[in-house]
Design a protein around this motif. Sequence first.
Motif, PDB file in Angstrom:
ATOM      1  N   ASP A 190       0.856  -1.190   0.000  1.00  0.00           N
ATOM      2  CA  ASP A 190       0.000   0.000   0.000  1.00  0.00           C
ATOM      3  C   ASP A 190       0.894   1.244   0.000  1.00  0.00           C
ATOM      4  O   ASP A 190       1.903   1.291   0.719  1.00  0.00           O
ATOM      5  N   ILE A 240      -8.850  -6.915   0.792  1.00  0.00           N
ATOM      6  CA  ILE A 240      -8.847  -5.616   0.115  1.00  0.00           C
ATOM      7  C   ILE A 240      -9.665  -5.745  -1.160  1.00  0.00           C
ATOM      8  O   ILE A 240      -9.404  -6.640  -1.977  1.00  0.00           O
ATOM      9  N   PHE A 296      -8.258   1.512  -6.553  1.00  0.00           N
ATOM     10  CA  PHE A 296      -7.275   1.213  -5.514  1.00  0.00           C
ATOM     11  C   PHE A 296      -5.954   0.727  -6.113  1.00  0.00           C
ATOM     12  O   PHE A 296      -4.903   0.862  -5.498  1.00  0.00           O
ATOM     13  N   THR A 316      -5.215   2.235  -0.684  1.00  0.00           N
ATOM     14  CA  THR A 316      -6.520   1.973  -0.082  1.00  0.00           C
ATOM     15  C   THR A 316      -6.960   3.172   0.749  1.00  0.00           C
ATOM     16  O   THR A 316      -6.126   3.986   1.168  1.00  0.00           O
ATOM     17  N   LEU A 341      -8.455   1.320   6.219  1.00  0.00           N
ATOM     18  CA  LEU A 341      -8.964   0.016   5.775  1.00  0.00           C
ATOM     19  C   LEU A 341      -8.077  -1.129   6.300  1.00  0.00           C
ATOM     20  O   LEU A 341      -8.577  -2.078   6.881  1.00  0.00           O
TER      21      LEU A 341
END
Length: 175
Positions: free
Chosen positions: A112, A144, A150, A165, A169
Motif C-alpha cells: 500500500d 482488500i 485502488f 486503499t 482500511l
Amino acid sequence: MKKEDCFYLGKIVKKYSFKGEVLAKLDTDEPEVYENLDAIFLDLRNNLIPFFIESSQLHKSELLRIKFEEVDTEADADAIMKTDLYLPLNLLPKLEGNKFYFHEVIGFTIEDVNFGKVGTIKAINDSTAQALFEIDRDGLEILIPMNDEFIVKVDRNNKTIIVETPDGLIDLYLE
C-alpha cells in the motif's frame, strides 16, 4: 491435462438441435476470441476429457453454439449437459498494464502506498459483489477490494501489486 494447468472457460447450458449441438455460456468479456477453437476440455466426472470441435459460432452474442465430433444425437448432447469447459492456460491472451487474471497474481506481494507491505495474495474471493484480494499477513487475513481505483500498479517482474486503499482500511484488520 490437469485442472491446475487450465482455465475455466464456461459451461454447456442447453441443447441447440437434435443433431447434438449444444450452447455454452462463456465466462469472458470477449467470447469472439474463442469462436474458432479446434478442441476443448470437458470436465466429466472430475476428469478433463478433450473433445474435438466440428464447428462453432457465436449465438446471440454471449453464447457459443458448438458441434462436437462424435456428439451426433440428443442423447449424446444430454450426456455432456451442464459440463464445465476448460482450456490450457497457454491459450489465455496476455494481459498488460494493470489488468491481470486472478490465477496469475496468487503469491504476489501487496504493497500500500501509505501503509507499506501488507502481505501476500493467497487467493481471490470472487463470490461477493466485489472481488477481494485475500492477503496473508503473517497468519492474519486481510481483505482488500479489487477496485480499479485502488490498484496503482501491477509489477509482474517483481510480483508486486501496489495499491492505495482508503485510510484505515488495513488498520481495521490489525486492531
